[in-house]
Write a protein that holds these residues in place. Structure first.
Motif, PDB file in Angstrom:
ATOM      1  N   PHE A  66     -20.010  39.062   5.076  1.00  0.00           N
ATOM      2  CA  PHE A  66     -21.428  38.757   4.933  1.00  0.00           C
ATOM      3  C   PHE A  66     -21.841  37.537   5.751  1.00  0.00           C
ATOM      4  CE2 PHE A  66     -21.264  41.484   1.036  1.00  0.00           C
ATOM      5  CZ  PHE A  66     -22.145  42.441   1.511  1.00  0.00           C
ATOM      6  N   SER A  67     -20.944  36.591   5.932  1.00  0.00           N
ATOM      7  CA  SER A  67     -21.243  35.435   6.776  1.00  0.00           C
ATOM      8  C   SER A  67     -21.438  35.871   8.218  1.00  0.00           C
ATOM      9  CB  SER A  67     -20.096  34.423   6.680  1.00  0.00           C
ATOM     10  OG  SER A  67     -20.284  33.375   7.599  1.00  0.00           O
ATOM     11  N   ASP A  68     -20.548  36.736   8.719  1.00  0.00           N
ATOM     12  CA  ASP A  68     -20.657  37.228  10.099  1.00  0.00           C
ATOM     13  C   ASP A  68     -21.887  38.103  10.295  1.00  0.00           C
ATOM     14  OD1 ASP A  68     -18.409  35.835  10.769  1.00  0.00           O
ATOM     15  OD2 ASP A  68     -17.088  37.583  10.841  1.00  0.00           O
ATOM     16  N   LEU A  69     -22.201  38.937   9.313  1.00  0.00           N
ATOM     17  CA  LEU A  69     -23.400  39.774   9.412  1.00  0.00           C
ATOM     18  C   LEU A  69     -24.658  38.904   9.466  1.00  0.00           C
ATOM     19  CD1 LEU A  69     -22.467  42.623   6.915  1.00  0.00           C
ATOM     20  CD2 LEU A  69     -22.845  42.890   9.370  1.00  0.00           C
ATOM     21  N   LYS A  70     -24.681  37.869   8.653  1.00  0.00           N
ATOM     22  CA  LYS A  70     -25.839  36.976   8.632  1.00  0.00           C
ATOM     23  C   LYS A  70     -26.019  36.295   9.995  1.00  0.00           C
ATOM     24  CE  LYS A  70     -27.803  33.210   5.925  1.00  0.00           C
ATOM     25  NZ  LYS A  70     -27.581  32.297   4.801  1.00  0.00           N
ATOM     26  N   LYS A  71     -24.914  35.809  10.575  1.00  0.00           N
ATOM     27  CA  LYS A  71     -24.975  35.162  11.897  1.00  0.00           C
ATOM     28  C   LYS A  71     -25.447  36.119  12.978  1.00  0.00           C
ATOM     29  CE  LYS A  71     -20.953  32.374  10.926  1.00  0.00           C
ATOM     30  NZ  LYS A  71     -19.568  32.161  11.310  1.00  0.00           N
ATOM     31  N   ALA A  72     -24.995  37.379  12.896  1.00  0.00           N
ATOM     32  CA  ALA A  72     -25.311  38.357  13.941  1.00  0.00           C
ATOM     33  C   ALA A  72     -26.784  38.768  13.941  1.00  0.00           C
ATOM     34  CB  ALA A  72     -24.431  39.585  13.781  1.00  0.00           C
ATOM     35  N   PHE A  73     -27.420  38.697  12.785  1.00  0.00           N
ATOM     36  CA  PHE A  73     -28.783  39.210  12.704  1.00  0.00           C
ATOM     37  C   PHE A  73     -29.804  38.135  12.398  1.00  0.00           C
ATOM     38  CE2 PHE A  73     -25.995  42.835  11.870  1.00  0.00           C
ATOM     39  CZ  PHE A  73     -26.427  43.656  12.890  1.00  0.00           C
ATOM     40  N   VAL A  74     -29.482  36.892  12.730  1.00  0.00           N
ATOM     41  CA  VAL A  74     -30.438  35.781  12.544  1.00  0.00           C
ATOM     42  C   VAL A  74     -31.309  35.674  13.763  1.00  0.00           C
ATOM     43  CG1 VAL A  74     -30.655  33.297  12.292  1.00  0.00           C
ATOM     44  CG2 VAL A  74     -28.969  34.536  10.961  1.00  0.00           C
TER      45      VAL A  74
END
Length: 127
Positions: free
Chosen positions: A119-127
């Motif tokens: 979830f941390s990586d997904l958040k970074k990718a779609f900010v």
């Protein structure tokens, strides 16, 4: 067989004995090589193009947990993995895309570490 992009890579069963089919790309092996051809997707321009891949080394979505590499083929697959790991009562029979999660990550509380990373990586990718 799951076909994700049949218009680019139509699948035909190999004309050989089942024992000769290779599961992963490992050089010149006889049989059908799973995960050898894939699509490169650009999130900025939405361009999708066919490509030969080296799996799992080329996976954009990958995480290291307990000396294991967990990979997802796209963001949706990453969410599917995280939701599966978050489920208190995981089903015995799972989709093929969830079968390669090592059992040592599935037991105990080690899955929390992977869920947080996903979830941390997904958040970074779609900010």
């Amino acid at each position: 067989m799951e076909e994700l992009y049949p218009e680019h890579f139509p699948w035909a069963p190999p004309q050989i004995d089942q024992k000769a089919v290779s599961k992963f790309r490992q050089g010149a092996l006889p049989g059908y090589e799973f995960n050898r051809l894939g699509m490169v997707e650009c999130p900025r321009c939405a361009n999708i193009s066919p490509s030969e891949i080296s799996w799992p080394e080329d996976a954009y979505w990958q995480w290291q947990v307990m000396d294991e590499t967990i990979v997802a083929r796209n963001a949706e697959h990453a969410v599917l993995i995280a939701e599966f790991l978050s489920d208190a009562k995981r089903p015995i029979t799972v989709k093929p895309s969830l079968r390669n999660i090592p059992s040592k990550i599935l037991v105990g509380n080690r899955s929390e570490e992977l869920i947080d990373q996903i979830f941390s990586d997904l958040k970074k990718a779609f900010v």
